[in-house]
Design a protein around this motif. Structure first.
Motif: not given
Length: 124
Positions: A100-109
């Motif tokens: 539910s954030g704004l940015l793409v992310a690579v971290e599973a957590e």
């Protein structure tokens, strides 16, 4: 909260293609950045691809860049992973995830919700 259900996995020969789908329900789909991860037997879960809420920004693991494409259809509440030129080392359970954030992310957590996974097996 959002529920995620993956589909589209299966057995394919090396060099072949598959398209995975992840259907979301239970919340407004456009609130979520979506990602795909995978886990091979005996290995840790690893990032594959991520896509922003609008679909305008994507990120890929180096191992799949140029072969896999992540996309989403916000009208259908669905995210896809199109996999081309598959290799035996792509064999894994593939998981869809939402954050539910704004940015793409690579971290599973950084992802809050996960699907149950779908098996992809690439034979040599």
């Amino acid at each position: 909260q959002v529920q995620l259900v993956e589909s589209g996995g299966g057995l394919v020969q090396a060099g072949g293609s598959l398209r995975l789908s992840c259907a979301a329900s239970g919340d407004t789909f456009t609130r979520y950045v979506m990602g795909w991860f995978r886990q091979a037997p005996g290995k840790e879960r690893e990032f594959v691809a991520s896509i922003s809420r609008s679909g305008g920004s994507t990120s890929y693991a180096d191992s799949v860049k140029g072969r896999f494409t992540i996309s989403r259809d916000n009208a259908k509440n669905t995210v896809y992973l199109t996999m081309n030129s598959l290799k035996p080392e792509d064999t894994a359970v593939y998981y869809c995830a939402a954050r539910s954030g704004l940015l793409v992310a690579v971290e599973a957590e950084k992802y809050n919700y996960w699907g149950q996974g779908t098996q992809v097996t690439v034979s040599s």
